[in-house]
Design an enzyme around this catalytic site. Sequence first.
Site, short mmCIF file in Angstrom:
data_model
loop_
_atom_site.label_atom_id
_atom_site.label_comp_id
_atom_site.label_asym_id
_atom_site.label_seq_id
_atom_site.Cartn_x
_atom_site.Cartn_y
_atom_site.Cartn_z
N HIS A 486 -1.25 43.94 26.73
CA HIS A 486 -2.56 43.37 26.73
C HIS A 486 -2.61 42.54 28.03
O HIS A 486 -3.64 42.61 28.70
CB HIS A 486 -3.03 42.54 25.28
CG HIS A 486 -3.96 41.57 25.53
ND1 HIS A 486 -5.02 41.75 25.03
CD2 HIS A 486 -4.11 40.43 26.34
CE1 HIS A 486 -6.08 40.71 25.11
NE2 HIS A 486 -5.48 40.14 26.06
N GLU A 487 -1.74 41.77 28.35
CA GLU A 487 -1.93 41.04 29.57
C GLU A 487 -1.68 41.93 30.78
O GLU A 487 -2.39 41.42 31.67
CB GLU A 487 -0.50 39.97 29.61
CG GLU A 487 -0.51 38.92 28.31
CD GLU A 487 -1.77 38.28 28.07
OE1 GLU A 487 -2.99 37.85 29.24
OE2 GLU A 487 -2.40 37.71 26.99
N HIS A 490 -5.20 43.16 31.55
CA HIS A 490 -6.22 42.14 31.99
C HIS A 490 -6.35 42.48 33.76
O HIS A 490 -7.06 42.19 34.38
CB HIS A 490 -5.91 40.79 31.98
CG HIS A 490 -6.37 40.47 30.66
ND1 HIS A 490 -7.66 40.63 30.29
CD2 HIS A 490 -5.99 39.90 29.81
CE1 HIS A 490 -7.93 39.95 29.16
NE2 HIS A 490 -6.80 39.47 28.71
N GLU A 546 -11.61 41.17 26.84
CA GLU A 546 -10.33 40.82 25.91
C GLU A 546 -10.37 42.24 25.19
O GLU A 546 -9.19 42.56 24.81
CB GLU A 546 -10.83 39.78 25.20
CG GLU A 546 -10.70 38.27 25.92
CD GLU A 546 -9.11 38.12 26.36
OE1 GLU A 546 -8.14 38.65 25.94
OE2 GLU A 546 -8.94 37.56 27.40
N ASP A 550 -7.19 44.54 24.93
CA ASP A 550 -6.74 44.79 23.67
C ASP A 550 -6.26 46.37 23.48
O ASP A 550 -5.25 46.79 23.05
CB ASP A 550 -7.62 44.46 22.55
CG ASP A 550 -7.22 42.93 21.91
OD1 ASP A 550 -6.32 42.32 22.42
OD2 ASP A 550 -8.20 42.42 21.09
#
Length: 638
Positions: A486-487, A490, A546, A550
Amino acid sequence: MAAKEQINEQLIKDDLYMAVNGEWLKTAKIPADKATTGGFQDLADHIEKTLMHDFGEMLDGTVQPEDQYLNEFIKYYRLASDFEKRNADGFTPAKKFMERVENLKDWNDWENKAVALTMKGYEAPFQLYVASDMKNTDRYALYASVPSLILPDKTYYADDNENGKALIAVFSSMVMKLFKMAGYDEATAQAHLERALAFDRSLAPHEKDSTERADYPKMYNPYSFEDFKKFSSYLNLGKYTKGLIKNTPDQVIVEEPKYYEALDEIVNPDTFENFKSWLLVNTLTGVTGYLTDDFRVTGGEFSRAISGSKEAMKPQKAAYYLAGNRFDQVVGLYYAHKYFSPDAKADVEHMVHQMVDVYKHRLENNDWLSESTRKQAIVKLDALGINVGYPDELDPLYKKFKVNEQLSLLDNAQSFSEIVLADHYSRWGKQVDRTRWQMPAHMVNAYYDPQFNVIVFPAAILQAPFYDLHQSASANYGGIGAVIAHEISHAFDNNGAQFDEKGNLHNWWTEADLKHFQGLAQDMINEFDGLETEAGKVNGKLVVSENIADAGGLSCALEAAKGEAQPDLKAFFINWARIWRMKASMERMKLLLNIDVHAPHVLRANVQPKNLDDFYTTFDVHEGDGMYLTPDKRVNIW
């Protein structure tokens, strides 16, 4: 309770979140002094109890602090815990803070004192701060921001927003009580309150709402210093700016130009009394946490109304958070060194590198990126910084924190604030320190910083249910693996994709690739926009970044899990749903729908698996099942 006992596998076809968390939800109780329980919050509560126990032994002398910085924290914690003295002192420690505002005569008087007031932590009708330049992240630049509103978001000020009206009523009641406790007569207090609310209302029309602020790169609007000074006809912005950074900047990056274009409407001779009352009310509400227990509890009424917390924290817990928030990196390093094992750190670092490799493989085989964009994406991925557990060294700033036990808690707090602000403004024009962590090691969270191109995983999140050496690899991939990816994602969401490998705001996409990506991002907006929750409808645009993260995180973690010798995809998806379990007050859920860039937890758990073909085969999901989504509606970006 064992995980299998909590899971209704038949229900998974209709509602993954409820199948995994339904039994837990029946019995879970939100602590009276909190707004949520479950998942992240359960870990935070456990860490809170652990550290309060450890530091309690240091307070009573059973255990000696292990270094001088921890010792200063304990001294500050002791001051915060001494409610006998705090109650005896009453409002006295705060009087001089109020008097500085009460003695202001006009805008010219404020302007002459503005730098000194800012350095003491007072609010202003505009905010200047230092951060890395988005287009040259090696250097610190000067940014101009806007003051905080009383209500959580400008949308609460709409005439038809009943929630906003109710919250203002709570705020007004609280402020009147505080003024009375501080010794003000009712007429004076009422006049200050009305003027403060009027000034607050004058700010709202010119500020961005949460959805607009979610478009992070749009805050980059550089103005020459000469042009920046022209925003106000009544105040010398140049004098104020140079007073803070002790230098003359070549430019100021304005986050919200619309606000500064209206500055003469907000700041003029006719608005001074309203501003002065606004400043007085902000000062009064800002000091309550450092005074008597009655002030602390009364001063928290508004925030509890917003969050839905039923009670104020008990005095000792409040003291722990007050002291811990100021010494957060000191507390974090203590926690990490005592409770985060080198084996766990090494294992998680290995998993992070593994997830980067999976992401790289996916980029290399991406079927919609052109060759040039794909190459740049891989360059960015290869340059990604990885921080796991805790920083190597304590931020030198904490070495300046010295507690004076002869002074009040509030005086010590102001002293620390002045040290922090002096350090902050002194960074302007200097080389950026990329070793700084934005989160302490005991915080249950993780983040990607687009301007540093770095992912950070504090020690606190690296435990069950996210990660556990004793649970299956597939379950770990569904937990911390998905969080890690997830990070990473980003770096390639709608905001992160606009920054290059050095963290500079720079378009590295071909026009066709960018258009295609923006279309996929719109698909993600459409997938979530208008979805119903018990607290209201989801704003797809607010949560898009986000959700892209995800989706990419879950998809990449799934590929990694499938690469294991004996993958257990049931365990993978079940743990994904487990990490998002949460029970929250209705007030908290409504607030998050309005301001949070994350989708509601139940939707994070349920919607993303619907986009993955493996979910359907793993649980035999077909058309007619609640978790079924037609193939043409499934969104896959990374």
